[in-house]
Scaffold this motif. Structure first.
Motif, short mmCIF file in Angstrom:
data_model
loop_
_atom_site.label_atom_id
_atom_site.label_comp_id
_atom_site.label_asym_id
_atom_site.label_seq_id
_atom_site.Cartn_x
_atom_site.Cartn_y
_atom_site.Cartn_z
N GLN A 114 3.68 5.60 -5.77
CA GLN A 114 3.47 5.60 -7.22
C GLN A 114 2.34 6.55 -7.62
O GLN A 114 2.44 7.29 -8.60
CB GLN A 114 3.16 4.19 -7.71
N GLY A 115 1.26 6.52 -6.83
CA GLY A 115 0.13 7.40 -7.12
C GLY A 115 0.50 8.86 -6.97
O GLY A 115 0.07 9.70 -7.78
N ARG B 47 7.37 19.35 1.36
CA ARG B 47 6.49 19.42 2.53
C ARG B 47 5.27 18.51 2.35
O ARG B 47 4.85 17.82 3.28
CB ARG B 47 6.04 20.87 2.76
N GLU B 48 4.72 18.51 1.15
CA GLU B 48 3.55 17.70 0.87
C GLU B 48 3.87 16.21 0.98
O GLU B 48 3.13 15.44 1.61
CB GLU B 48 3.06 18.02 -0.54
N PHE B 49 5.00 15.80 0.42
CA PHE B 49 5.41 14.39 0.47
C PHE B 49 5.71 13.97 1.91
O PHE B 49 5.34 12.88 2.34
CB PHE B 49 6.63 14.17 -0.43
N ALA B 50 6.36 14.86 2.67
CA ALA B 50 6.65 14.56 4.07
C ALA B 50 5.36 14.35 4.85
O ALA B 50 5.28 13.46 5.71
CB ALA B 50 7.47 15.69 4.69
N ALA B 51 4.33 15.12 4.55
CA ALA B 51 3.05 14.99 5.24
C ALA B 51 2.40 13.65 4.91
O ALA B 51 1.83 12.99 5.80
CB ALA B 51 2.12 16.14 4.84
N VAL C 17 0.84 -1.21 0.00
CA VAL C 17 0.00 0.00 0.00
C VAL C 17 0.88 1.25 0.00
O VAL C 17 0.59 2.23 -0.71
CB VAL C 17 -0.95 0.00 1.22
N ILE C 18 1.95 1.23 0.78
CA ILE C 18 2.87 2.38 0.80
C ILE C 18 3.49 2.58 -0.58
O ILE C 18 3.56 3.70 -1.09
CB ILE C 18 3.97 2.17 1.86
N LEU D 131 2.09 14.10 -9.52
CA LEU D 131 3.08 15.11 -9.85
C LEU D 131 3.28 15.20 -11.36
O LEU D 131 3.48 16.28 -11.91
CB LEU D 131 4.42 14.79 -9.17
N GLY D 132 3.19 14.05 -12.02
CA GLY D 132 3.34 14.03 -13.46
C GLY D 132 2.27 14.82 -14.18
O GLY D 132 2.50 15.35 -15.28
#
Length: 238
Positions: free
Chosen positions: A198-199, A223-227, A192-193, A204-205
């Motif tokens: 991938q999603g 910041r968004e990815f860290a969240a 799931v992670i 982002l693509g």
């Protein structure tokens, strides 16, 4: 993991070069071992001029890229280009394979000493930003080339792996399972992670088609990815 399909007949000659059939022939364009490619028999300086000119030209997109422009920039005859690559498509996929190998090499210094799967994902994301900001030619080319390839060769790319998929599998295999909650299936949690990452990459693509499209938003993306990673850690970790 690539979509091989069935080998179809060679299509008629059209545009620049003879198009390669879909199916198994196209799969070989994605997986081919280029260590013995005949371009490497060419004098190094001339070879680099050709490859640099081709990468620059394909930044316009596959369809708009011109082999005439590549040859003019590299200072070679068009016949020489097709002697080494056969078709425009062959050249394009050669550059994609070459850039992908370069990206993988660039990630070799990412520290994966930790067995914390989410921590390693974060380290890889920081490396991606570092490479993009440094102007790494391979990663910048791949970002645009992959978008262009999805438009021109969507069926062929269905099973194409990211250059980092092997590294991701390695990280999953050595993940410290003791970090995960005892009431969940760790294999499913890891998957799931992986799917979530991938999603997010796919999202982002849709926001841009080249490294330049993200240059002003790298900090926001971090910041968004860290969240999201923090959310996944709260969901699956002890």
């Amino acid at each position: 993991m690539y979509n091989t399909g069935e080998l179809t007949d060679w299509s008629k000659r059209e545009g620049e070069g003879c198009a390669i059939a879909n199916g198994a022939e196209t799969a070989s364009l994605l997986t081919r071992d280029d260590t013995q490619h005949k371009i490497y028999t060419l004098e190094p300086d001339k070879r680099q001029r050709i490859l640099d000119a081709a990468m620059t030209e394909f930044e316009k997109g596959y369809r708009r890229a011109s082999t005439d422009a590549i040859c003019k920039q590299a200072g070679i005859a068009k016949g020489l280009l097709f002697f080494y690559f056969g078709t425009k498509k062959e050249l394009f996929f050669f550059l994609m394979r070459r850039a992908a190998a370069g990206v993988v090499r660039a990630y070799t210094d990412v520290s994966l000493e930790s067995r914390d799967y989410l921590e390693n994902l974060w380290n890889i994301s920081l490396k991606a930003v570092q490479l993009s900001l440094s102007g790494n030619a391979d990663i910048r080319f791949l970002m645009g080339a992959y978008f262009s390839a999805k438009q021109e060769f969507a069926d062929e790319l269905l099973g194409m792996e990211s250059p980092l998929d092997g590294l991701m599998r390695q990280m999953m295999a050595r993940a410290d399972r003791s970090l995960f909650r005892e009431d969940i299936d760790v294999d499913k949690a890891l998957q799931v992670i992986y799917w979530s990452v991938q999603g997010y990459s796919a999202e982002l693509g849709r926001r841009g088609h080249s490294a330049a499209d993200y240059e002003t938003t790298y900090e926001e993306i971090e910041r968004e990815f860290a969240a999201y990673l923090a959310f996944l850690r709260g969901m699956f970790y002890k």
